[in-house]
Scaffold this active site. Sequence first.
Site, PDB file in Angstrom:
ATOM      1  N   LYS A   1       6.364  -1.996   1.819  1.00 28.04           N
ATOM      2  CA  LYS A   1       5.543  -1.132   2.830  1.00 28.04           C
ATOM      3  C   LYS A   1       4.449  -2.394   2.117  1.00 28.04           C
ATOM      4  O   LYS A   1       3.334  -2.093   1.211  1.00 28.04           O
ATOM      5  CB  LYS A   1       5.549   0.220   1.979  1.00 28.04           C
ATOM      6  CG  LYS A   1       3.987   1.006   2.992  1.00 28.04           C
ATOM      7  CD  LYS A   1       3.488   2.644   2.715  1.00 28.04           C
ATOM      8  CE  LYS A   1       3.029   3.601   3.344  1.00 28.04           C
ATOM      9  NZ  LYS A   1       3.104   3.116   4.474  1.00 28.04           N
TER      10      LYS A   1
ATOM     11  N   ARG B   1       7.861   4.284  -4.812  1.00 27.08           N
ATOM     12  CA  ARG B   1       8.028   4.308  -3.516  1.00 27.08           C
ATOM     13  C   ARG B   1       7.083   2.232  -4.176  1.00 27.08           C
ATOM     14  O   ARG B   1       7.328   0.995  -3.596  1.00 27.08           O
ATOM     15  CB  ARG B   1       7.358   4.010  -2.215  1.00 27.08           C
ATOM     16  CG  ARG B   1       7.747   3.199  -1.688  1.00 27.08           C
ATOM     17  CD  ARG B   1       8.220   3.644  -0.136  1.00 27.08           C
ATOM     18  NE  ARG B   1       6.805   4.293   0.593  1.00 27.08           N
ATOM     19  CZ  ARG B   1       6.634   5.456   1.810  1.00 27.08           C
ATOM     20  NH1 ARG B   1       7.207   5.545   2.219  1.00 27.08           N
ATOM     21  NH2 ARG B   1       5.284   5.726   1.837  1.00 27.08           N
TER      22      ARG B   1
ATOM     23  N   ARG C   1      -7.445 -21.784  -1.096  1.00 27.20           N
ATOM     24  CA  ARG C   1      -6.051 -20.852  -0.631  1.00 27.20           C
ATOM     25  C   ARG C   1      -5.161 -21.962  -0.381  1.00 27.20           C
ATOM     26  O   ARG C   1      -4.810 -23.411  -0.362  1.00 27.20           O
ATOM     27  CB  ARG C   1      -7.066 -21.059   1.598  1.00 27.20           C
ATOM     28  CG  ARG C   1      -5.555 -20.199   1.349  1.00 27.20           C
ATOM     29  CD  ARG C   1      -6.554 -20.139   3.368  1.00 27.20           C
ATOM     30  NE  ARG C   1      -6.324 -19.119   4.391  1.00 27.20           N
ATOM     31  CZ  ARG C   1      -4.734 -19.556   4.726  1.00 27.20           C
ATOM     32  NH1 ARG C   1      -4.040 -20.887   4.687  1.00 27.20           N
ATOM     33  NH2 ARG C   1      -4.095 -18.462   5.817  1.00 27.20           N
TER      34      ARG C   1
ATOM     35  N   TYR D   1       0.741  -1.095  -0.049  1.00 27.12           N
ATOM     36  CA  TYR D   1      -0.071  -0.312   0.331  1.00 27.12           C
ATOM     37  C   TYR D   1       1.093   1.357   0.246  1.00 27.12           C
ATOM     38  O   TYR D   1       2.131   1.143   0.509  1.00 27.12           O
ATOM     39  CB  TYR D   1      -0.830  -0.324   1.153  1.00 27.12           C
ATOM     40  CG  TYR D   1      -0.797   0.463   2.507  1.00 27.12           C
ATOM     41  CD1 TYR D   1       0.230  -0.383   3.055  1.00 27.12           C
ATOM     42  CD2 TYR D   1      -1.212   1.793   2.991  1.00 27.12           C
ATOM     43  CE1 TYR D   1       1.378  -0.411   4.039  1.00 27.12           C
ATOM     44  CE2 TYR D   1       0.482   1.580   4.044  1.00 27.12           C
ATOM     45  CZ  TYR D   1       0.688   0.676   4.976  1.00 27.12           C
ATOM     46  OH  TYR D   1       1.419   1.170   6.561  1.00 27.12           O
TER      47      TYR D   1
END
Length: 283
Positions: A146, A51, A100, A32
């Site tokens: 991040k 970034r 999953r 994010y």
Amino acid sequence: MDIVFLNGKWQDKNSAVVSVFDRGFMFGDSVYEVMAVHKGRIHEKQAHLSRLQRSLSSTKIKSPYSRKKLSLLLEQTIEKSGISNSIIYLQVSRGVQFPRDHKIELGIEPTILITLTEKKFLDWSQIEPLSLITQADFRWARGDIKVSSLIANVMLRNEAVRKGYDDSILIRNERVIEATSANIFLAKGGTIYTPKKSRFFLHGITRQTVLRLCEEIDLQAVERDVFKDEIFEADEIWLSSTGNILRPVRKVNDHSIGDKYLLKNSLWRKLYQQYHQDLCKAV
Ligand code: PLP
């Protein structure tokens, strides 16, 4: 803001839905960015986009759009909101995968979400100082990416709150790393110190802006290892982040840093005011 941008569509914030099989939810498999908007302009937009690109390539998450298109979407978000001062969150997860599996299925499409929230930027005199506690940094060793899997940061912040403090200063091998959602600066004898870049902490855009401003107004700033003991000898300490700009620190553990930051010639005050001017000329 009533609408959010989710997967190619502007949607009502209350009805926008992400699959329960999204890898962002299942594994925290997402990255994010957080950007500040001042008078309708994103501060340091190019640095944030760079970034984001770095986070995506480090995690090998596919970029949902080109840099140009992402930039355009951010501008449209601001325009649609009609809000001039705000914080934008841009989240990209690896996408939805069923069943999953840690192993990534080739060809899944990333999920992208953009939200915007009104945020007032405070005058220096309205800023509340922080009290911090030192804690061992038990997060992973890639704090420079991040990622939105922030459970360790959440635990460390809330452990501080439980003990009556605002946040934690994270320590590794006797070195100061950062706080749980901000970088850290110390000032001693007129010089400013901040930990030199490493893989252990996020290379904050605000940190970089502060270093640039120091150069612009002739303040001496040094990036180097900063040791825990130096905290207790510092004249001033402050935290830097996009959301809170520069927050002064009045206390660490049971040691008082005091309120020197309030003095007219404090380094924090100079930089806070300089930062505010920089926000206004953001392009
Ligand atoms: N360090 C961490 C762990 C953060 O989460 C943040 C911001 O969210 C920062 C530092 C400051 O980064 P920036 O100045 O880019 O907001």
